[in-house]
Design a protein around this motif. Structure first.
Motif, mmCIF file in Angstrom:
data_model
loop_
_atom_site.group_PDB
_atom_site.id
_atom_site.type_symbol
_atom_site.label_atom_id
_atom_site.label_comp_id
_atom_site.label_asym_id
_atom_site.label_seq_id
_atom_site.Cartn_x
_atom_site.Cartn_y
_atom_site.Cartn_z
ATOM 1 N N ASN A 11 52.186 15.836 3.127
ATOM 2 C CA ASN A 11 51.275 14.690 3.237
ATOM 3 C C ASN A 11 51.652 13.558 2.267
ATOM 4 O O ASN A 11 50.854 13.134 1.428
ATOM 5 C CB ASN A 11 49.829 15.133 2.976
ATOM 6 C CG ASN A 11 49.318 16.100 4.029
ATOM 7 O OD1 ASN A 11 49.735 16.067 5.177
ATOM 8 N ND2 ASN A 11 48.404 16.963 3.633
ATOM 9 N N GLN A 13 53.122 10.551 3.514
ATOM 10 C CA GLN A 13 53.507 9.508 4.460
ATOM 11 C C GLN A 13 53.660 8.134 3.787
ATOM 12 O O GLN A 13 54.613 7.395 4.067
ATOM 13 C CB GLN A 13 52.457 9.410 5.574
ATOM 14 C CG GLN A 13 52.649 8.239 6.522
ATOM 15 C CD GLN A 13 51.393 7.931 7.331
ATOM 16 O OE1 GLN A 13 50.417 8.680 7.238
ATOM 17 N NE2 GLN A 13 51.408 6.873 8.106
ATOM 18 N N ASP A 40 59.351 18.804 5.807
ATOM 19 C CA ASP A 40 57.908 18.617 5.983
ATOM 20 C C ASP A 40 57.237 19.984 5.985
ATOM 21 O O ASP A 40 57.318 20.730 6.960
ATOM 22 C CB ASP A 40 57.644 17.873 7.290
ATOM 23 C CG ASP A 40 56.173 17.564 7.500
ATOM 24 O OD1 ASP A 40 55.350 18.014 6.684
ATOM 25 O OD2 ASP A 40 55.843 16.881 8.487
ATOM 26 N N SER A 43 52.741 19.114 6.951
ATOM 27 C CA SER A 43 51.879 17.953 6.714
ATOM 28 C C SER A 43 50.906 17.743 7.863
ATOM 29 O O SER A 43 51.225 17.987 9.034
ATOM 30 C CB SER A 43 52.723 16.694 6.529
ATOM 31 O OG SER A 43 53.518 16.774 5.372
ATOM 32 N N SER A 47 53.535 12.124 8.256
ATOM 33 C CA SER A 47 54.809 12.216 7.527
ATOM 34 C C SER A 47 55.980 12.484 8.465
ATOM 35 O O SER A 47 57.045 11.880 8.336
ATOM 36 C CB SER A 47 54.732 13.328 6.469
ATOM 37 O OG SER A 47 53.812 13.020 5.461
ATOM 38 N N TRP A 48 55.810 13.412 9.416
ATOM 39 C CA TRP A 48 56.913 13.759 10.312
ATOM 40 C C TRP A 48 57.297 12.579 11.198
ATOM 41 O O TRP A 48 58.494 12.332 11.426
ATOM 42 C CB TRP A 48 56.553 14.964 11.166
ATOM 43 C CG TRP A 48 57.681 15.404 12.056
ATOM 44 C CD1 TRP A 48 57.735 15.343 13.423
ATOM 45 C CD2 TRP A 48 58.940 15.953 11.646
ATOM 46 N NE1 TRP A 48 58.938 15.827 13.874
ATOM 47 C CE2 TRP A 48 59.705 16.210 12.796
ATOM 48 C CE3 TRP A 48 59.483 16.266 10.395
ATOM 49 C CZ2 TRP A 48 60.973 16.750 12.744
ATOM 50 C CZ3 TRP A 48 60.762 16.804 10.342
ATOM 51 C CH2 TRP A 48 61.496 17.040 11.519
ATOM 52 N N ARG A 65 60.934 20.480 9.946
ATOM 53 C CA ARG A 65 59.474 20.528 10.022
ATOM 54 C C ARG A 65 59.008 21.966 10.143
ATOM 55 O O ARG A 65 59.369 22.662 11.093
ATOM 56 C CB ARG A 65 58.984 19.727 11.227
ATOM 57 C CG ARG A 65 57.467 19.595 11.303
ATOM 58 C CD ARG A 65 57.068 18.885 12.581
ATOM 59 N NE ARG A 65 55.652 18.543 12.604
ATOM 60 C CZ ARG A 65 55.009 18.062 13.674
ATOM 61 N NH1 ARG A 65 55.697 17.856 14.806
ATOM 62 N NH2 ARG A 65 53.735 17.773 13.614
#
Length: 324
Positions: A11, A13, A40, A43, A47-48, A65
């Motif tokens: 998290n 971003q 990641d 999150s 963000s991704w 991810r």
């Protein structure tokens, strides 16, 4: 490739674009060939999506991810597996680590043949009570226990030779002790560099006071593993034999006393020494069996992934398990 920058995040971003642009500026000004690996760690913000956008504009940006939050250690492990640079640099995604430190970290590794350089945030902008004092106590205990003379074990900004990250196994919450893991693996050229620490610009910290409690527990764990992880029988077997001998000596004493000194006295089962003897021999036998079982488990265990990857970016050539 010169440098792999491995950045675990949860998290973050708001900081990713600024961090990316800052790192790219440093890389280009120093003419480094590089890859930027974002991991990641489950999150729940965008963000991704931000990482996807960055990768679309910069082919050096790669992404991993996780299916859910598995923890920083697992994120670093995934990043280390996929890193291809001669020097691997880790940093946090919250902009508290300064990318301007990268060239000097790189040169320390390459020019001095050092295995690992750990950052030391000598001047911090964290709360004194909630972070600074517990951190000093934690680092003191880590130095005394591990023998690795670093001031700041928990600094996210570190640089490694490629061989180091390909050898060590980072799991659980052991990211705090990567220098100790490296030392235990035979990489003894470990140095420290004072680095700039910056106040958090966006969001809030993802770690609370419980990380220090967990840190001390992990410190005990890693001390045990480094001492007896390869041969648990050396600990449990030795304790088991000691306890059994103590119990057996009590039993001999009771037998001699009953036969020669008080044949008409109390029954052996009425004397407290009998139960001490019995308990000590039972505990000794159990400890010995525990060490034996530990040796069997150690030799037959199967290594399994401790995280699940949901999606990757620019890592198609790397064989990973993709979970939809």
């Amino acid at each position: 490739m010169d440098i792999s920058v491995v950045i675990p995040l949860l998290n973050e971003q708001e900081s990713l674009i600024e961090l990316h642009d800052w790192i790219v500026k440093v890389m280009q000004s120093n003419r480094f060939s590089y890859e930027l690996i974002f991991i990641d760690d489950g999150s729940t913000d965008n963000s991704w999506e931000t990482i996807q956008t960055l990768s679309a504009n910069n082919s050096s940006v790669k992404g991993i991810r996780f299916l859910k939050n598995f923890g920083k250690s697992q994120a670093l492990h995934a990043g280390f597996e996929m890193a291809q640079g001669d020097v691997v640099i880790t940093m946090d995604a919250d902009l508290q680590d300064n990318p301007e430190e990268i060239p000097e970290l790189f040169n320390l590794i390459k020019d001095n043949n050092i295995d690992l350089v750990s950052g030391w945030k000598k001047v911090r902008y964290d709360s004194v009570i909630s972070k600074n004092l517990p951190s000093k106590l934690f680092n003191w205990a880590a130095r005394k226990t591990s023998g690795v003379k670093l001031h700041d074990f928990n600094c996210g900004l570190k640089a490694y030779r490629k061989a180091v990250v390909k050898t060590i196994d980072v799991h659980g919450e052991m990211h705090r002790y990567i220098p100790v893991l490296a030392k235990n693996a035979g990489f003894t050229k470990i140095e420290e560099k004072v680095v700039k620490h910056q106040a958090r610009k966006y969001g809030t910290t993802k770690f609370g006071m419980e990380r220090f409690i967990n840190g001390f527990l992990d410190l005990i764990t890693i001390w045990f593993i480094s001492k007896f992880g390869r041969q648990p029988m050396h600990l449990f077997g030795a304790l088991g034999v000691l306890m059994f001998i103590i119990g057996f000596c009590f039993a001999i004493y009771l037998g001699i006393d009953k036969l020669f000194f008080s044949p008409y006295g109390r029954l052996i089962t009425q004397r407290p020494q009998f139960y001490i003897s019995l308990t000590a021999m039972i505990i000794g036998t159990q400890l010995f069996i525990a060490g034996f079982l530990g040796e069997l488990i150690l030799r037959t265990k199967k290594q399994e992934k401790r995280y699940k990857i949901q999606q990757t970016i620019n890592l198609d050539s790397f064989k990973v398990e993709i979970t939809s």
